[in-house]
Design an enzyme around this catalytic site. Structure first.
Site, PDB file in Angstrom:
ATOM      1  N   CYS A 114     -31.854 -25.913 -56.405  1.00  0.00           N
ATOM      2  CA  CYS A 114     -31.349 -26.477 -57.667  1.00  0.00           C
ATOM      3  C   CYS A 114     -30.045 -25.829 -58.136  1.00  0.00           C
ATOM      4  O   CYS A 114     -29.344 -26.380 -58.973  1.00  0.00           O
ATOM      5  CB  CYS A 114     -32.405 -26.369 -58.761  1.00  0.00           C
ATOM      6  SG  CYS A 114     -33.898 -27.264 -58.344  1.00  0.00           S
ATOM      7  N   HIS A 248     -28.504 -27.485 -65.288  1.00  0.00           N
ATOM      8  CA  HIS A 248     -29.417 -28.121 -64.340  1.00  0.00           C
ATOM      9  C   HIS A 248     -30.579 -28.697 -65.139  1.00  0.00           C
ATOM     10  O   HIS A 248     -31.108 -28.055 -66.048  1.00  0.00           O
ATOM     11  CB  HIS A 248     -29.914 -27.093 -63.329  1.00  0.00           C
ATOM     12  CG  HIS A 248     -31.090 -27.584 -62.540  1.00  0.00           C
ATOM     13  ND1 HIS A 248     -31.057 -28.780 -61.852  1.00  0.00           N
ATOM     14  CD2 HIS A 248     -32.331 -27.068 -62.349  1.00  0.00           C
ATOM     15  CE1 HIS A 248     -32.224 -28.959 -61.269  1.00  0.00           C
ATOM     16  NE2 HIS A 248     -33.021 -27.941 -61.559  1.00  0.00           N
ATOM     17  N   ASN A 278     -35.841 -34.139 -62.422  1.00  0.00           N
ATOM     18  CA  ASN A 278     -35.137 -33.040 -61.766  1.00  0.00           C
ATOM     19  C   ASN A 278     -34.625 -33.512 -60.405  1.00  0.00           C
ATOM     20  O   ASN A 278     -35.416 -33.759 -59.499  1.00  0.00           O
ATOM     21  CB  ASN A 278     -36.107 -31.861 -61.620  1.00  0.00           C
ATOM     22  CG  ASN A 278     -35.477 -30.637 -60.974  1.00  0.00           C
ATOM     23  OD1 ASN A 278     -34.398 -30.719 -60.403  1.00  0.00           O
ATOM     24  ND2 ASN A 278     -36.172 -29.515 -61.056  1.00  0.00           N
TER      25      ASN A 278
HETATM   26  O1  UT7 Z   1     -35.608 -26.925 -60.732  1.00  0.00           O
HETATM   27  C1  UT7 Z   1     -36.103 -25.641 -60.417  1.00  0.00           C
HETATM   28  C2  UT7 Z   1     -36.711 -25.042 -61.563  1.00  0.00           C
HETATM   29  N1  UT7 Z   1     -37.960 -25.670 -61.912  1.00  0.00           N
HETATM   30  C3  UT7 Z   1     -38.377 -25.543 -63.126  1.00  0.00           C
HETATM   31  O2  UT7 Z   1     -37.627 -24.991 -63.901  1.00  0.00           O
HETATM   32  C4  UT7 Z   1     -39.747 -26.004 -63.544  1.00  0.00           C
HETATM   33  C5  UT7 Z   1     -40.322 -24.985 -64.494  1.00  0.00           C
HETATM   34  N2  UT7 Z   1     -41.647 -25.267 -64.995  1.00  0.00           N
HETATM   35  C6  UT7 Z   1     -41.935 -26.272 -65.831  1.00  0.00           C
HETATM   36  O3  UT7 Z   1     -41.091 -27.074 -66.140  1.00  0.00           O
HETATM   37  C7  UT7 Z   1     -43.315 -26.338 -66.416  1.00  0.00           C
HETATM   38  O4  UT7 Z   1     -44.005 -25.128 -66.179  1.00  0.00           O
HETATM   39  C8  UT7 Z   1     -44.172 -27.527 -65.887  1.00  0.00           C
HETATM   40  C9  UT7 Z   1     -43.625 -28.825 -66.462  1.00  0.00           C
HETATM   41  C10 UT7 Z   1     -44.121 -27.550 -64.382  1.00  0.00           C
HETATM   42  C11 UT7 Z   1     -45.631 -27.394 -66.337  1.00  0.00           C
HETATM   43  O5  UT7 Z   1     -45.719 -27.289 -67.747  1.00  0.00           O
HETATM   44  P1  UT7 Z   1     -46.653 -26.154 -68.405  1.00  0.00           P
HETATM   45  O6  UT7 Z   1     -46.582 -26.350 -69.847  1.00  0.00           O
HETATM   46  O7  UT7 Z   1     -46.182 -24.838 -67.849  1.00  0.00           O
HETATM   47  O8  UT7 Z   1     -48.097 -26.568 -67.883  1.00  0.00           O
HETATM   48  P2  UT7 Z   1     -49.107 -25.764 -66.943  1.00  0.00           P
HETATM   49  O9  UT7 Z   1     -48.592 -25.707 -65.551  1.00  0.00           O
HETATM   50  O10 UT7 Z   1     -49.454 -24.480 -67.593  1.00  0.00           O
HETATM   51  O11 UT7 Z   1     -50.361 -26.737 -66.990  1.00  0.00           O
HETATM   52  C12 UT7 Z   1     -51.075 -26.984 -68.215  1.00  0.00           C
HETATM   53  C13 UT7 Z   1     -52.196 -27.962 -67.920  1.00  0.00           C
HETATM   54  C14 UT7 Z   1     -53.044 -27.560 -66.717  1.00  0.00           C
HETATM   55  O12 UT7 Z   1     -54.378 -27.893 -67.008  1.00  0.00           O
HETATM   56  P3  UT7 Z   1     -55.439 -26.750 -67.406  1.00  0.00           P
HETATM   57  O13 UT7 Z   1     -55.450 -25.794 -66.251  1.00  0.00           O
HETATM   58  O14 UT7 Z   1     -54.882 -26.148 -68.657  1.00  0.00           O
HETATM   59  O15 UT7 Z   1     -56.687 -27.531 -67.586  1.00  0.00           O
HETATM   60  C15 UT7 Z   1     -52.531 -28.459 -65.621  1.00  0.00           C
HETATM   61  O16 UT7 Z   1     -53.494 -28.727 -64.640  1.00  0.00           O
HETATM   62  O17 UT7 Z   1     -51.643 -29.250 -67.614  1.00  0.00           O
HETATM   63  C16 UT7 Z   1     -52.195 -29.718 -66.390  1.00  0.00           C
HETATM   64  N3  UT7 Z   1     -51.218 -30.546 -65.723  1.00  0.00           N
HETATM   65  C17 UT7 Z   1     -51.100 -31.869 -65.927  1.00  0.00           C
HETATM   66  N4  UT7 Z   1     -51.756 -32.716 -66.714  1.00  0.00           N
HETATM   67  C18 UT7 Z   1     -51.387 -34.007 -66.706  1.00  0.00           C
HETATM   68  C19 UT7 Z   1     -50.279 -30.151 -64.827  1.00  0.00           C
HETATM   69  N5  UT7 Z   1     -49.539 -31.214 -64.437  1.00  0.00           N
HETATM   70  C20 UT7 Z   1     -50.032 -32.285 -65.109  1.00  0.00           C
HETATM   71  C21 UT7 Z   1     -49.687 -33.653 -65.135  1.00  0.00           C
HETATM   72  N6  UT7 Z   1     -50.384 -34.472 -65.950  1.00  0.00           N
HETATM   73  N7  UT7 Z   1     -48.691 -34.165 -64.399  1.00  0.00           N
END
Ligand code: UT7
Length: 321
Positions: A114, A248, A278
């Protein structure tokens, strides 16, 4: 002889097919509400099976050339940032070079995921500064849809396909516009937090993207705000000198947090993640092209680019437009 590099033009290309969050929620346990709330993404573009990274790149490059007034025969360097090349080798840049009908100069790929566009800009800027190239095409092009595990809702909803390009030229003497500085960094200790679990030398497969999203999020905000402040300080500038921040586009929450951390109003941040998701190395040139094309970015504006990606890699660039 030491030259300054100016941006002569920007271009963009997005595949036609739009995939909305709602469409994804038909086959995945996810919802439009979750995706929008956690990421700001509403939709993304996905390339047709017969549309390769090089095809996207060529379209963006042609658009940038049209907008720059530089003719294809004047291009003597092509630097293509991509993590999704057409083939393991040769470099996708050489395919782009051939498709554009350029048979002189040099063309090669850069791999910084990225942050790829900032790395490519850094390399091409240095070529021009040293007089080793006069006009360069710097392209970010990706087909991340090919390396997504479409059953993994934690990653597949986050990415899209696309390409953006800029034409860089050696400035006329006395021109104060152009690239003021570029800054690139990496720290390979974190590579397992965001990687592809395949490759020709390790598994002999292409593999799928894997990410520990929450960890990457934390590093992204810390690293991007730190390098942004470092880039400004090197130019004796402050956050309130910035006219446009073009980051980005990974997650709207990352963009908001980074802007807040350096005290920059949200209105000065160019946002495309809502429509493009992204697109890795393509996201900055796509956003630049949009904001320059619709007249938001004006001549003499101070434009700052920043990115963070797998590796980890991160970087920033300061440009007087
Ligand atoms: O380009 C390179 C750099 N990349 C990035 O910068 C990405 C950085 N990370 C992020 O943008 C975020 O961390 C994410 C968008 C990937 C995830 O958001 P989050 O607020 O950190 O969520 P999480 O991973 O902590 O997940 C929270 C909950 C989980 O459920 P439990 O374990 O709390 O029951 C996940 O399983 O959300 C669940 N979850 C989803 N639910 C519905 C994860 N993905 C999804 C989804 N739909 N697509």
């Amino acid at each position: 002889m030491f030259y300054r590099t100016i941006l002569s033009g920007c271009g963009a290309y997005l595949p036609e097919r739009i995939v909305t969050n709602k469409e994804l929620s038909k086959t995945l346990e996810t919802s439009d509400e979750w995706i929008q709330q956690r990421t700001g993404i509403c939709e993304r573009r996905i390339a047709d099976n017969n549309e390769l990274t090089s095809n996207l790149a060529v379209n963006a490059a042609r658009n940038a050339l049209e907008n720059s007034g530089v003719s294809v025969s004047e291009i003597d360097l092509i630097v293509l940032a991509t993590a999704t090349p057409d083939k393991t080798f040769p470099a996708t840049a050489t395919k782009v070079q051939a498709d554009l009908g350029i048979f002189h100069g040099a063309a090669f790929d850069i791999q910084a995921v990225c942050t790829g566009f900032i790395y490519a800009l850094n390399v091409a800027d240095n070529f021009i500064k040293l007089g080793q190239a006069r006009n360069a095409l710097v392209i970010g092009a990706e087909t991340f849809s090919r390396i997504l595990d479409w059953k993994d809702r934690r990653t597949c909803v986050l990415f899209g396909d696309g390409a953006g390009a800029v034409v860089l030229s050696a400035a006329e003497k006395g021109d104060k516009r152009g690239i003021l500085s570029t800054h690139i960094r990496s720290d390979g200790r974190h590579q397992d937090l965001l990687h592809v679990d395949g490759g020709p030398s390790s598994t002999m497969t292409v593999g799928y993207l894997r990410m520990e999203g929450r960890e990457v999020f934390k590093h992204a905000v810390t690293n991007m705000s730190a390098i942004l402040l470092e880039a400004l300080a090197e130019n004796k500038l402050e956050a309130n000198d910035i006219d446009w921040l073009v980051p980005h586009q990974a997650n709207k929450r990352i963009l908001d947090s980074t802007a807040k951390k350096i005290g920059l109003p949200a209105e000065k941040v160019v946002l495309t993640v809502d429509r493009h998701a992204n697109t890795s190395a393509a996201s900055i040139p796509l956003a630049l092209s949009e904001a320059a094309g619709d007249g938001r970015i004006k001549q003499n504006d101070l434009v700052v680019l920043e990115a963070m990606g797998g590796g980890f890699t991160w970087g920033a660039a300061v440009i007087r437009w």
